[in-house]
Design a protein around this motif. Structure first.
Motif, PDB file in Angstrom:
ATOM      1  N   ALA A 168       0.834  -1.210   0.000  1.00 15.05           N
ATOM      2  CA  ALA A 168       0.000   0.000   0.000  1.00 15.05           C
ATOM      3  C   ALA A 168       0.867   1.258   0.000  1.00 15.05           C
ATOM      4  O   ALA A 168       0.570   2.230  -0.711  1.00 15.05           O
ATOM      5  CB  ALA A 168      -0.938  -0.008   1.204  1.00 15.05           C
ATOM      6  N   ALA A 169       1.944   1.256   0.765  1.00 15.58           N
ATOM      7  CA  ALA A 169       2.837   2.420   0.811  1.00 15.58           C
ATOM      8  C   ALA A 169       3.505   2.642  -0.542  1.00 15.58           C
ATOM      9  O   ALA A 169       3.596   3.782  -1.023  1.00 15.58           O
ATOM     10  CB  ALA A 169       3.887   2.236   1.907  1.00 15.58           C
ATOM     11  N   VAL A 170       3.977   1.574  -1.167  1.00 14.22           N
ATOM     12  CA  VAL A 170       4.609   1.700  -2.483  1.00 14.22           C
ATOM     13  C   VAL A 170       3.591   2.199  -3.511  1.00 14.22           C
ATOM     14  O   VAL A 170       3.886   3.090  -4.312  1.00 14.22           O
ATOM     15  CB  VAL A 170       5.236   0.351  -2.915  1.00 14.22           C
ATOM     16  CG1 VAL A 170       5.667   0.388  -4.365  1.00 14.22           C
ATOM     17  CG2 VAL A 170       6.408   0.007  -2.008  1.00 14.22           C
ATOM     18  N   ALA A 171       2.372   1.665  -3.469  1.00 10.79           N
ATOM     19  CA  ALA A 171       1.331   2.104  -4.401  1.00 10.79           C
ATOM     20  C   ALA A 171       1.000   3.576  -4.182  1.00 10.79           C
ATOM     21  O   ALA A 171       0.832   4.337  -5.152  1.00 10.79           O
ATOM     22  CB  ALA A 171       0.083   1.242  -4.240  1.00 10.79           C
ATOM     23  N   ALA A 172       0.943   4.011  -2.930  1.00 14.88           N
ATOM     24  CA  ALA A 172       0.652   5.418  -2.637  1.00 14.88           C
ATOM     25  C   ALA A 172       1.745   6.329  -3.181  1.00 14.88           C
ATOM     26  O   ALA A 172       1.468   7.392  -3.740  1.00 14.88           O
ATOM     27  CB  ALA A 172       0.493   5.610  -1.133  1.00 14.88           C
ATOM     28  N   VAL A 173       2.999   5.929  -3.047  1.00 10.37           N
ATOM     29  CA  VAL A 173       4.111   6.729  -3.568  1.00 10.37           C
ATOM     30  C   VAL A 173       4.026   6.811  -5.091  1.00 10.37           C
ATOM     31  O   VAL A 173       4.222   7.879  -5.678  1.00 10.37           O
ATOM     32  CB  VAL A 173       5.466   6.140  -3.110  1.00 10.37           C
ATOM     33  CG1 VAL A 173       6.619   6.763  -3.858  1.00 10.37           C
ATOM     34  CG2 VAL A 173       5.626   6.325  -1.616  1.00 10.37           C
ATOM     35  N   ILE A 174       3.700   5.710  -5.738  1.00  4.14           N
ATOM     36  CA  ILE A 174       3.602   5.700  -7.202  1.00  4.14           C
ATOM     37  C   ILE A 174       2.455   6.596  -7.655  1.00  4.14           C
ATOM     38  O   ILE A 174       2.617   7.421  -8.570  1.00  4.14           O
ATOM     39  CB  ILE A 174       3.429   4.263  -7.726  1.00  4.14           C
ATOM     40  CG1 ILE A 174       4.719   3.475  -7.501  1.00  4.14           C
ATOM     41  CG2 ILE A 174       3.047   4.266  -9.204  1.00  4.14           C
ATOM     42  CD1 ILE A 174       4.598   1.993  -7.801  1.00  4.14           C
ATOM     43  N   VAL A 175       1.292   6.465  -7.032  1.00  2.00           N
ATOM     44  CA  VAL A 175       0.129   7.283  -7.406  1.00  2.00           C
ATOM     45  C   VAL A 175       0.422   8.761  -7.159  1.00  2.00           C
ATOM     46  O   VAL A 175       0.130   9.615  -7.994  1.00  2.00           O
ATOM     47  CB  VAL A 175      -1.130   6.814  -6.640  1.00  2.00           C
ATOM     48  CG1 VAL A 175      -2.274   7.809  -6.778  1.00  2.00           C
ATOM     49  CG2 VAL A 175      -1.547   5.444  -7.116  1.00  2.00           C
ATOM     50  N   ARG A 176       1.014   9.078  -6.040  1.00  2.00           N
ATOM     51  CA  ARG A 176       1.339  10.461  -5.710  1.00  2.00           C
ATOM     52  C   ARG A 176       2.336  11.030  -6.719  1.00  2.00           C
ATOM     53  O   ARG A 176       2.234  12.182  -7.129  1.00  2.00           O
ATOM     54  CB  ARG A 176       1.911  10.536  -4.301  1.00  2.00           C
ATOM     55  CG  ARG A 176       1.750  11.899  -3.668  1.00  2.00           C
ATOM     56  CD  ARG A 176       2.243  11.945  -2.258  1.00  2.00           C
ATOM     57  NE  ARG A 176       1.246  11.360  -1.362  1.00  2.00           N
ATOM     58  CZ  ARG A 176       1.502  10.946  -0.153  1.00  2.00           C
ATOM     59  NH1 ARG A 176       2.734  11.011   0.340  1.00  2.00           N
ATOM     60  NH2 ARG A 176       0.557  10.452   0.611  1.00  2.00           N
ATOM     61  N   GLY A 177       3.301  10.201  -7.112  1.00  2.00           N
ATOM     62  CA  GLY A 177       4.301  10.655  -8.082  1.00  2.00           C
ATOM     63  C   GLY A 177       3.675  10.911  -9.437  1.00  2.00           C
ATOM     64  O   GLY A 177       4.028  11.874 -10.127  1.00  2.00           O
ATOM     65  N   ARG A 178       2.732  10.071  -9.845  1.00  2.00           N
ATOM     66  CA  ARG A 178       2.065  10.266 -11.137  1.00  2.00           C
ATOM     67  C   ARG A 178       1.190  11.511 -11.123  1.00  2.00           C
ATOM     68  O   ARG A 178       1.117  12.235 -12.100  1.00  2.00           O
ATOM     69  CB  ARG A 178       1.223   9.035 -11.489  1.00  2.00           C
ATOM     70  CG  ARG A 178       2.056   7.871 -11.910  1.00  2.00           C
ATOM     71  CD  ARG A 178       1.195   6.732 -12.343  1.00  2.00           C
ATOM     72  NE  ARG A 178       2.036   5.600 -12.725  1.00  2.00           N
ATOM     73  CZ  ARG A 178       1.596   4.370 -12.896  1.00  2.00           C
ATOM     74  NH1 ARG A 178       0.329   4.091 -12.736  1.00  2.00           N
ATOM     75  NH2 ARG A 178       2.432   3.399 -13.257  1.00  2.00           N
ATOM     76  N   ARG A 179       0.508  11.763 -10.012  1.00  2.00           N
ATOM     77  CA  ARG A 179      -0.347  12.943  -9.892  1.00  2.00           C
ATOM     78  C   ARG A 179       0.468  14.227  -9.946  1.00  2.00           C
ATOM     79  O   ARG A 179       0.081  15.213 -10.557  1.00  2.00           O
ATOM     80  CB  ARG A 179      -1.172  12.911  -8.618  1.00  2.00           C
ATOM     81  CG  ARG A 179      -2.308  11.941  -8.666  1.00  2.00           C
ATOM     82  CD  ARG A 179      -3.139  12.028  -7.420  1.00  2.00           C
ATOM     83  NE  ARG A 179      -4.196  11.032  -7.429  1.00  2.00           N
ATOM     84  CZ  ARG A 179      -4.876  10.649  -6.387  1.00  2.00           C
ATOM     85  NH1 ARG A 179      -4.637  11.212  -5.210  1.00  2.00           N
ATOM     86  NH2 ARG A 179      -5.824   9.747  -6.504  1.00  2.00           N
ATOM     87  N   SER A 180       1.616  14.223  -9.248  1.00  2.00           N
ATOM     88  CA  SER A 180       2.427  15.443  -9.209  1.00  2.00           C
ATOM     89  C   SER A 180       3.122  15.700 -10.544  1.00  2.00           C
ATOM     90  O   SER A 180       3.423  16.825 -10.892  1.00  2.00           O
ATOM     91  CB  SER A 180       3.440  15.376  -8.084  1.00  2.00           C
ATOM     92  OG  SER A 180       4.367  14.330  -8.320  1.00  2.00           O
ATOM     93  N   SER A 181       3.393  14.652 -11.335  1.00  2.00           N
ATOM     94  CA  SER A 181       4.040  14.848 -12.630  1.00  2.00           C
ATOM     95  C   SER A 181       3.055  15.248 -13.717  1.00  2.00           C
ATOM     96  O   SER A 181       3.439  15.737 -14.751  1.00  2.00           O
ATOM     97  CB  SER A 181       4.806  13.595 -13.051  1.00  2.00           C
ATOM     98  OG  SER A 181       3.922  12.517 -13.239  1.00  2.00           O
ATOM     99  N   SER A 182       1.732  15.050 -13.481  1.00  2.00           N
ATOM    100  CA  SER A 182       0.775  15.445 -14.516  1.00  2.00           C
ATOM    101  C   SER A 182       0.264  16.838 -14.357  1.00  2.00           C
ATOM    102  O   SER A 182       0.498  17.652 -13.679  1.00  2.00           O
ATOM    103  CB  SER A 182      -0.452  14.552 -14.588  1.00  2.00           C
ATOM    104  OG  SER A 182      -0.671  13.723 -13.545  1.00  2.00           O
TER     105      SER A 182
END
Length: 182
Positions: A168-182
């Motif tokens: 869950a922590a890894v998924a949250a980091v990935i989702v957060r990273g994708r949101r901030s890059s878009s």
């Protein structure tokens, strides 16, 4: 930036898993016995006892004693107190080498067996009926026979919870990273 966050999350998850990992827990081991390994007894025992270092349960017929003539001693119902198994015995047979074989089920479910070699320096005399071990007590309830102790094990459910939290922590980091890059 996403790769860096993912690397940090994985490193953090790895650190948490290593910190939560207990020392490898070994099976319970026989710590002492009466009679002791290699003992030369001048009189046959009226009971035997085995002390273990960890949690266990008893299978059916956990103790057997065989003499030099191949005859089996009569072994009464084994009971567990703390981590010690005790059973009354009715010895019979000549002087010579005897083997006590034992079996238990470790807390993790693995069956364990062992043997204790001892000898009698005089023939075992069968006690008179008045001195014979009394009829065995009722078997202890499974909750009494099962030993609850902390011998270093880490429950499997806890590993599952940790693994889910890491994912869950890894998924949250990935989702957060994708949101901030878009």
């Amino acid at each position: 930036m996403l790769v860096r966050r993912l690397s940090v999350a994985l490193a953090l998850a790895g650190t948490v898993l290593l910190a939560a990992a207990p020392a490898a827990s070994a099976h319970t081991t026989l710590q002492s016995s009466d009679p002791a390994e290699g003992a030369a007894l001048s009189a046959a025992p009226q009971q035997v006892s085995l002390k273990f270092g960890g949690a266990f349960t008893l299978p059916a017929d956990p103790i057997r004693i065989t003499g030099p003539d191949g005859a089996q001693w009569s072994v009464g119902r084994a009971t567990v107190t703390e981590r010690t198994v005790t059973a009354p015995v009715q010895p019979s047979g000549p002087a010579g080498a005897y083997v006590l074989t034992w079996s238990i089920v470790a807390a993790d479910g693995d069956p364990l067996t062992g043997r204790i070699n001892f000898s009698l320096t005089a023939p075992a005399s069968t006690p008179s009926s008045s001195a014979a071990p009394s009829s065995p007590a009722p078997a202890p309830a499974p909750s009494q026979a099962a030993q609850t102790s902390d011998d270093g094990g880490f429950p499997a459910w806890a590993w599952i919870v940790i693994a889910v939290a890491v994912v869950a922590a890894v998924a949250a980091v990935i989702v957060r990273g994708r949101r901030s890059s878009s």
